[in-house]
Motif scaffolding. Sequence first.
Motif, mmCIF file in Angstrom:
data_model
loop_
_atom_site.group_PDB
_atom_site.id
_atom_site.type_symbol
_atom_site.label_atom_id
_atom_site.label_comp_id
_atom_site.label_asym_id
_atom_site.label_seq_id
_atom_site.Cartn_x
_atom_site.Cartn_y
_atom_site.Cartn_z
ATOM 1 N N GLY A 13 0.846 -1.393 -0.286
ATOM 2 C CA GLY A 13 -0.514 -0.130 0.146
ATOM 3 C C GLY A 13 0.644 1.033 0.053
ATOM 4 O O GLY A 13 0.742 2.639 -0.024
ATOM 5 N N ASP A 14 2.255 1.164 0.700
ATOM 6 C CA ASP A 14 3.021 2.543 0.362
ATOM 7 C C ASP A 14 3.471 2.912 -0.669
ATOM 8 O O ASP A 14 4.587 2.742 -1.854
ATOM 9 N N ILE A 15 2.475 3.222 -1.856
ATOM 10 C CA ILE A 15 2.661 3.412 -3.258
ATOM 11 C C ILE A 15 3.749 4.558 -3.759
ATOM 12 O O ILE A 15 4.445 4.460 -4.782
ATOM 13 N N LEU B 135 -5.496 -2.563 1.187
ATOM 14 C CA LEU B 135 -6.545 -1.666 1.314
ATOM 15 C C LEU B 135 -6.570 -1.128 2.694
ATOM 16 O O LEU B 135 -5.985 0.490 2.653
ATOM 17 N N ALA B 136 -6.393 -1.464 4.086
ATOM 18 C CA ALA B 136 -5.162 -1.163 4.996
ATOM 19 C C ALA B 136 -4.344 -0.056 4.956
ATOM 20 O O ALA B 136 -3.877 0.260 5.019
ATOM 21 N N GLY B 137 -2.906 -0.771 3.589
ATOM 22 C CA GLY B 137 -2.032 -0.207 3.574
ATOM 23 C C GLY B 137 -2.230 1.010 3.013
ATOM 24 O O GLY B 137 -1.592 2.096 3.219
ATOM 25 N N ILE B 138 -3.168 0.908 1.859
ATOM 26 C CA ILE B 138 -2.982 2.434 1.065
ATOM 27 C C ILE B 138 -4.074 3.190 2.415
ATOM 28 O O ILE B 138 -3.388 4.466 2.224
ATOM 29 N N GLY B 139 -4.458 2.866 2.914
ATOM 30 C CA GLY B 139 -5.266 4.044 4.041
ATOM 31 C C GLY B 139 -4.555 4.501 5.368
ATOM 32 O O GLY B 139 -4.565 5.741 5.419
ATOM 33 N N GLY B 140 -3.374 3.812 5.510
ATOM 34 C CA GLY B 140 -3.128 4.244 6.580
ATOM 35 C C GLY B 140 -1.434 4.917 5.821
ATOM 36 O O GLY B 140 -1.996 6.306 6.414
ATOM 37 N N PHE B 141 -1.057 4.881 4.928
ATOM 38 C CA PHE B 141 -0.428 6.048 3.733
ATOM 39 C C PHE B 141 -0.714 7.308 3.907
ATOM 40 O O PHE B 141 -0.969 7.812 4.021
ATOM 41 N N LEU B 142 -2.192 7.173 2.971
ATOM 42 C CA LEU B 142 -2.727 8.312 2.418
ATOM 43 C C LEU B 142 -2.985 8.877 4.522
ATOM 44 O O LEU B 142 -2.890 10.073 4.648
#
Length: 421
Positions: free
Chosen positions: A110-112, A247-254
């Motif tokens: 998720g860390d883009i 989803l959790a990774g992207i949400g945490g990143f954002l």
Amino acid sequence: MSYDPTAVDSTVTDTADTTVTDTTVEEPPTLPTDRRTGCPFDPPAELTALSDKPMRRMRYTDGHTGWLATGHAAARAILADPRFSSRYELMHTPVPIEGLSGELPSAPVGDISGLDGPEHTRYRRLLTGKFTVRRMRQLAERVEQFTTECLDAMEQTGPTADLMEAFAQPVPALVICELLGVPYADRERFQSQVATVFDQTADGEAKGEAYMALLQYVGELVLAKRAEPTDDLLSDLTTSDLTDEELAGIGGFLLAAGLDTTANMLGLGTFALLSNPDQLDALRADPALAEKTVEELLRYLSVADPLPRSALDDVEVEGQLVRAGETVTISVQAANRDPHRFPDPDRLDIHRKATGHLAFGHGPHQCLGQQLARVEMTVAFRALFARFPTLRLAVPPQEVPLRDRSNIYGVISLPVTWDKE
């Protein structure tokens, strides 16, 4: 942003058609990090002194000899070139990381910011439509509401306040929680985790624990959104092909990105304006200058710095040969103070046309939330100085504690005061 791409296309060249002499410097310097006493808004003097040579050799913490890019054209070209990778595990670190031995780990799910295409492209396409200029401007009414609520609370408890605690941190926290569908009441749980992740003085174990705790929190939220979707970005993404882990990774990143950078721009930006009364007077006299003020503060302060990249192939940049496997550290601070791009760059000038700055990066990894950040800062600065026309520092400038050992520069606290009517 408006900028002529042809102005810098020639700075990166395919080496197959070019013969370049690979010159190295004996005992290359390390990355300058110490700012001059009394100059909290200026990059280290050693960085801005390098504008005559936009690419030069630099020694990394593990002994690797790579490059330092300080020129605006060179930095912009590298950021746009797919031959330079953003993958963490390919990079060497320009500054020490507590507790890290050996190579950097790869980006967590998720860390883009630590991915290249096509994996990066897949995530980016899913998210880009959620952060359009139109959609972010639609949030302006809610941003104004949150800003007013924070200013009301400041006024009621004043006439003194820590601007970071009372305003600069809660405004972006309220906004990103609204966007993602995160309960604002949970902010104390995740704000400390975000602060630890960006703290350069924290050891690797503490950073890892904080990030895992953040992901656990967002993971629980994702499950709740799948069960009962609401009108927010996370709920929207549950209809995509993303897994719960993604989803959790992207949400945490954002969540982390949306909190820290904007909060520090609001705090440090207020400090800069209070320290430049002629510019603040101009803004107060003409609130329509708020958007130009935001762009100039982004250029002038460049709080997210530096940006490392790793060469996947041999590439020529500004007449220097960067070989495959070498790391280039892009100094955004120096690039945004490049006199070849911004005349009189060390002066804060809110009338300046500052478009083309690299505060949000450039190329495929340019900040997704840049339009949201612009809306937040434009609304917040305009409202803050309208509500408190006599706002000023409550301590001498040299006593303002700086956040100078973090990936995101800023102030730890900003004591302010104002005259009550």
